[in-house]
Design a protein around this motif. Structure first.
Motif, PDB file in Angstrom:
ATOM      1  N   TRP A  89      22.261-123.161 -40.273  1.00 30.34           N
ATOM      2  CA  TRP A  89      22.606-121.890 -40.908  1.00 30.34           C
ATOM      3  C   TRP A  89      24.033-121.544 -40.547  1.00 30.34           C
ATOM      4  O   TRP A  89      24.559-122.008 -39.543  1.00 30.34           O
ATOM      5  N   GLU A 142      23.679-116.316 -41.829  1.00 31.55           N
ATOM      6  CA  GLU A 142      22.547-115.397 -41.848  1.00 31.55           C
ATOM      7  C   GLU A 142      21.350-116.008 -41.163  1.00 31.55           C
ATOM      8  O   GLU A 142      20.915-117.116 -41.484  1.00 31.55           O
ATOM      9  N   TRP A 191      17.291-115.045 -39.903  1.00 34.26           N
ATOM     10  CA  TRP A 191      16.220-114.122 -40.235  1.00 34.26           C
ATOM     11  C   TRP A 191      15.294-113.932 -39.058  1.00 34.26           C
ATOM     12  O   TRP A 191      14.984-114.870 -38.322  1.00 34.26           O
ATOM     13  N   HIS A 227      11.574-112.819 -38.418  1.00 36.67           N
ATOM     14  CA  HIS A 227      10.315-112.576 -39.103  1.00 36.67           C
ATOM     15  C   HIS A 227       9.344-111.909 -38.153  1.00 36.67           C
ATOM     16  O   HIS A 227       9.175-112.361 -37.022  1.00 36.67           O
ATOM     17  N   GLY A 266      18.820-110.584 -40.508  1.00 40.40           N
ATOM     18  CA  GLY A 266      17.996-109.776 -41.395  1.00 40.40           C
ATOM     19  C   GLY A 266      16.582-109.758 -40.873  1.00 40.40           C
ATOM     20  O   GLY A 266      16.167-110.619 -40.104  1.00 40.40           O
ATOM     21  N   LYS A 320      12.449-109.564 -41.791  1.00 40.40           N
ATOM     22  CA  LYS A 320      11.462-109.770 -42.847  1.00 40.40           C
ATOM     23  C   LYS A 320      10.085-109.507 -42.269  1.00 40.40           C
ATOM     24  O   LYS A 320       9.736-110.008 -41.203  1.00 40.40           O
ATOM     25  N   GLU A 355      16.224-119.835 -39.889  1.00 38.45           N
ATOM     26  CA  GLU A 355      17.171-119.798 -40.994  1.00 38.45           C
ATOM     27  C   GLU A 355      16.438-119.701 -42.326  1.00 38.45           C
ATOM     28  O   GLU A 355      17.039-119.382 -43.349  1.00 38.45           O
ATOM     29  N   SER A 415      14.275-118.052 -45.074  1.00 34.42           N
ATOM     30  CA  SER A 415      14.080-116.646 -45.397  1.00 34.42           C
ATOM     31  C   SER A 415      12.653-116.365 -45.830  1.00 34.42           C
ATOM     32  O   SER A 415      12.216-115.224 -45.788  1.00 34.42           O
ATOM     33  N   SER A 416      11.926-117.407 -46.255  1.00 38.96           N
ATOM     34  CA  SER A 416      10.548-117.150 -46.672  1.00 38.96           C
ATOM     35  C   SER A 416       9.641-118.115 -45.931  1.00 38.96           C
ATOM     36  O   SER A 416      10.067-119.192 -45.539  1.00 38.96           O
TER      37      SER A 416
END
Lengths: 278, 554
Positions: free
Chosen positions: B308, B311, B313, B315, B344, B346, B376, B378-379
């Motif tokens: 990455w 950004e 993430w 979680h 970020g 999530k 890294e 995002s989902s």
């Protein structure tokens, strides 16, 4: 289970048959994708392919040993039942081979590199003369039944060549020709056996001329000895061609076949010349 | 009698010779290549993956001639030339192939990295798609992966040349045979997952009677992919494991001196069984004493932190409004701003009835321990995705990303442990004795990228596990390997690597032709010899012998 401890990300190769590149090149050997119309091993399970390779073995064996059998049965040798002489000659050959082996082991050094060492080659030629001594022994010292000179040298030559083929060519044939991989190697070996038969017969003929025939035309004597010398050194010549001049196997085999026919012709002429009453 | 002795010795020598000859192995292939088999496994009884290992068929190549019967051929195809639709169709219609050999491209060297970014992306996509297709299908024939190189290029060129010329096999042509002699694949009995843990105990004050709170840092080190012998998972999750080791190293330096020991225990966990719904993490947590579990303030799980740039993430399964989560997130955000990246958040609620566990922190949440996963991605990855597949090799992870992750995590942790919030202090400053060591990260990434780590094929006493244990014990104390059996839903089969022999074979027509030539040669030789030595009449007599003999005898 196959791969050794090398890293899984590095392919590992062992090329075990460099002969594949001999003259014919893999571009000549190719694959048919259409298995549907192909009645060859494409429809084969593993068993059929084993049969195919045994077939190849039998083919090459016929090429290697067939001419000896054919020679025996076609010429009057079979009529006069000279098999005993052949067997005795074969035994003498085995003994000679053993002596040569011992001499080679004791007198030759292991070569550090593959270069042509004249001293070593000279030693090998001298050891090759042990062959001639063996032939001399087989021709002169063994007691044969009443067979003419003509048949005697043929029987001795035949037995000698047959033993040579068996000793040098049977084992590689058995081990190699049955494998799945197809090579031309064993076919060439068979052709070499043929050439060897002719050359041995020629040498035996000249040998019988030299040692068994007392009255020879004076002019022909040096030629006889020269030809005999040439034949005796033929193995060294072929190995020189193969190693130093780096001739490929087809070329070497072709040379052997050609030279054997030439020498056979010359020996035949010499023999028939000596047979003419003086 | 001497002759009897001679006879006996000769016969015994002959017997030895015969035995030797019988034992000679016919291993004379044109080439022997290492190949890697597609994984074979059962999922809740449903068979998946390649169900056969032994291969003994003629080679075929793309483009295929029309109406070619491939059930007795082994298809050799480079990855990028293999249309997935073709494969999908074959699998859907349950058509049989004799075997499939997929050639993976050689590693793209670093020198042409810029030119090949697009092709790298394309390659990654193809590999991902292929893996997804093959992993979830039952393939009744052997599927192998090999690396493409000159030898295979020549082989393919030869095969295609013949196919394109459209001629049936000529006298001297036969084919190539691909042979893999591998024993029948057996089930891996009781596959073990080994979790390695280590502690850095905090400093108990004079008056403290209660247990110190613990912060856990966890990463799973095992992988899963289409070819288990090639699943090195550099990014997923080699990067996480390496980051954990570096964090352990840094904090062990701080904790070695009682003056700088924090008031938190640090628990480091290298777990296994990640791809299988984090089964190992579950078993590991279950093995803890309840009090120890309750003392865990929060756990940071690291998953795929190796590629990455800007950004990262975080979680979570608890809602972001939760005060603990909020505080942790603020810690991360502060540090990330300084480093120049963004973090970020999530939120994914866990459904306890759903057995699918997409993130490691969910296993913690099921034990009511606050946890989060830094990744890294995002989902959440799908089942058996992003677990270290064919494309996840050393090139897909870089040490800089891991370094950045380590900085982020360790700085935030340090500020939390030592209460340095708001103060402008860089605990792990560069050029200090606590600087993050990029060489350490590099060398461990390199090692992990050379070691396939599919859990069922890693025994309890595997040297790699021992190496991890040793490394962890350099930095932490109380290192313990907890081994357990993998969840019964999964069954794996061995035979992951094999040697492929490529033979060149001659067709039957060649052998027959040769026999014909040989037969005529011998007949001609025979006739020639009879004529020259006995005369032509004798030759004719041979064929007339039976009747003439009768006449003679009578």
């Amino acid at each position: 289970m196959g791969c050794d401890s090398s890293s899984p990300l590095q392919p590992n190769y062992q090329f075990t048959h460099p002969q594949l590149s001999i003259g014919l090149g893999r571009s000549d050997l190719a694959v048919a994708c259409t298995d549907a119309e192909n009645d060859d091993g494409g429809g084969a399970a593993a068993g059929e392919d084993d049969e195919m390779t045994v077939f190849h073995f039998l083919n090459c064996a016929a090429l290697t040993f067939g001419p000896h059998v054919v020679y025996y049965s076609a010429t009057p040798l079979s009529e006069y039942d000279t098999i005993g002489t052949c067997v005795k000659a074969a035994v003498v050959y085995l003994g000679t081979a053993l002596v040569k082996l011992v001499c080679l082991a004791t007198l030759l050094k292991v070569p550090e590199n593959d270069s042509f060492d004249p001293y070593q080659e000279l030693m090998k030629i001298f050891i090759g003369f042990i062959d001639v001594a063996g032939l001399y022994f087989a021709l002169t010292q063994l007691t044969h039944r009443n067979i003419s000179q003509n048949h005697k040298f043929q029987a001795v030559g035949l037995g000698w060549a047959f033993a040579d083929s068996v000793l040098h060519r049977l084992a590689p044939l058995w081990i190699g020709a049955r494998g799945l991989e197809f090579t031309w190697e064993y076919i060439f070996q068979g052709l070499e056996a043929n050439a060897n038969l002719v050359m041995t017969l020629s040498l035996a003929a000249l040998g019988s001329l030299m040692w068994l025939r007392k009255n020879k035309p004076r002019t022909l004597v040096p030629i006889i000895y020269a030809c005999a010398l040439l034949l005796a050194t033929m193995p060294s010549i072929t190995s020189y061609l193969r190693r130093s001049l780096e001739w490929q196997t087809p070329k070497v085999v072709g040379f052997e076949l050609f030279s054997s026919l030439v020498m056979a012709f010359i020996s035949w002429q010499l023999f028939s010349a000596c047979q003419r009453p003086m | 009698m001497p002759s009897g002795d001679v006879l006996a010795s000769v016969s015994s020598a002959l017997a030895v010779l015969i035995v030797l000859l019988a034992c000679v192995e016919l291993g004379d292939a044109a080439a022997a290549v290492g190949v890697y088999r597609l994984i074979q496994y059962d999922l809740a009884g449903a068979p998946l993956g390649s169900r056969a290992a032994a291969l003994n068929h003629h080679a075929a190549a793309l483009p295929l001639p029309a109406a070619a019967d491939l059930s007795r051929s082994a298809l050799v195809a480079p990855l990028l030339d293999l249309p997935l639709s073709f494969l999908r169709e074959y699998l859907a219609e349950k058509k049989h192939l004799g075997g499939l050999l997929i050639l993976l491209p050689k590693k793209i060297s670093d020198e042409d990295a810029t030119a090949n970014n697009e092709s790298k992306g394309q390659l990654k996509d193809s590999l991902a798609e292929l893996e997804k297709l093959l992993l979830h299908e039952e393939v009744p024939y052997p599927v192998y992966f090999a690396f493409q190189d000159d030898h295979f290029d020549n082989l393919l060129a030869d095969i295609c040349k013949i196919a394109s010329s459209g001629q049936p096999a000529s006298a001297t042509t036969g084919g190539y045979k691909l042979v893999v002699s591998s024993p029948e694949p057996r089930k891996v009995s009781s596959p073990t997952i080994s979790n390695i843990q280590g502690w850095l105990p905090g400093l108990k004050g004079e008056g403290d009677t209660e247990q110190l709170p613990t912060i856990a840092i966890v990463a799973n080190y095992d992988t899963f992919g289409a070819a288990p012998a090639l699943s090195v998972g550099s990014d997923s999750n080699g990067s996480g494991a390496v980051a954990l080791l570096e964090i352990a190293r840094l904090f062990s330096r701080l904790y070695s001196n009682p003056k700088t020991r924090g008031k938190y225990n640090l628990l480091f966990g290298l777990t296994s069984g990640g791809p299988y719904n984090y089964n190992g993490t579950n078993k590991w947590l279950r093995s803890f004493d309840q009090r120890v579990r309750e003392s865990i303030d929060y756990a940071i799980c690291l998953n795929s932190v190796g590629s990455w740039n800007n950004e990262l993430w975080m979680h979570v399964s608890k809602p972001p409004e939760n005060p603990y989560i909020k505080q942790i997130f603020e810690d991360f955000s502060d540090v990330s701003k300084e480093v120049g990246v963004s973090v970020g958040i999530k939120h994914k609620k866990i459904n306890v009835s759903n057995p699918r566990v997409a993130w490691e922190h969910e296993q913690f949440s099921r034990f009511r321990v606050t946890a989060l996963t830094l990744s890294e991605l995002s989902s959440p990855p799908e089942f058996l995705e992003s677990t270290g597949g064919l494309y996840d090799t050393r090139e897909s992870a870089d040490a800089e990303s891991v370094t950045r992750t380590v900085r982020l995590v360790s700085e935030s942790l340090a500020r939390h442990i030592y209460g340095l919030k708001g103060r402008n202090i860089d605990v792990f400053a560069e050029n200090s004795s606590l600087a993050i060591n990029p060489h350490y990260i590099q060398s461990w990434l390199d090692l992990l990228s050379r070691t396939p780590r599919v859990a069922p094929f890693l025994q309890k006493n595997d040297p790699f596990i021992a190496a991890l244990k040793k490394e962890l014990s350099e930095h932490t104390t109380d290192v313990h390997v907890q081994s357990d059996v993998l969840d019964g839903m999964f069954t794996f089969y061995d035979a992951t690597k094999a040697t492929l022999n490529v033979y060149q074979v001659a067709s039957v027509t060649f052998d027959l032709l040769f026999l014909l030539v040989l037969g005529s040669y011998l007949i001609i030789l025979f006739s020639f010899l009879v004529i020259t030595t006995r005369g032509l009449d004798d030759l004719i007599n041979i064929f007339r012998r039976p009747p003439s003999r009768k006449v003679k005898g009578a």
